[in-house]
Design an enzyme around this catalytic site. Sequence first.
Site, PDB file in Angstrom:
ATOM      1  N   SER A   1       0.810  -1.218   0.000  1.00  0.00           N
ATOM      2  CA  SER A   1       0.000   0.000   0.000  1.00  0.00           C
ATOM      3  C   SER A   1       0.843   1.267   0.000  1.00  0.00           C
ATOM      4  CB  SER A   1      -0.943   0.002   1.204  1.00  0.00           C
ATOM      5  OG  SER A   1      -1.820  -1.099   1.165  1.00  0.00           O
TER       6      SER A   1
ATOM      7  N   HIS B   1       0.800   4.595   4.132  1.00  0.00           N
ATOM      8  CA  HIS B   1       0.157   5.341   3.050  1.00  0.00           C
ATOM      9  C   HIS B   1       0.736   6.755   2.956  1.00  0.00           C
ATOM     10  CE1 HIS B   1      -3.787   2.757   3.166  1.00  0.00           C
ATOM     11  NE2 HIS B   1      -2.701   2.056   2.858  1.00  0.00           N
TER      12      HIS B   1
END
Length: 201
Positions: free
Chosen positions: A102, A148
């Site tokens: 991610s 992220h």
Amino acid sequence: MALFLAQMTIPGITEMLAYAGVYTSGVTTPEPWRMITAAFLHSTGFLLHIGFNMYALWIIGQALEPLLGRSRFLALYLIAAFAGSVAVLLLSNPLQPVVGASGAVFGLFGAMLVVQRRRGGDVRQLVVLIAINTVLGFVVPGISWQAHLGGLLAGGAAAAIIAYTPRSRNRSLIQWSGLSVLTLVLVALTFVGAARVTQLF
């Protein structure tokens, strides 16, 4: 995908390659390679995790790789993956392991945003996509918003270095030098984070 299949069939692979801040500190024998290997693992209990990451990588990668070139695209991807782990080191529980691409995928989001802006393209849909996935990182349990954030910032920075370097005879050298400096900044932040974790214990 190969490592995901290995995770499903070979006991201990996930534990061997997952990342937590403690693995880059003086608390245990340092295993800094986990900062990269964790980005090639996925949660085996949540198949949508690998599904979303592979889909996003396919869609964004198809658009971004031809614009950057294969070597620069790969460098940006690895820098974003590394930056995601650096953010985990600095902002997360050092004993909580994380896995997943991610951070790197968010790096591609950030890079695409920068490149599209540079080319004068419409970025509204991309901004909405980033915003939605950023919010999910805060409200859905088990998602590392830290990775992220780190990936997004580093991917945007790497893309800016590539896209905004003026065209000249030395353009490639300047771009690679800039990416090297960005990597060194992340390495320095790793040492800062590792020292902080060591002090906690």
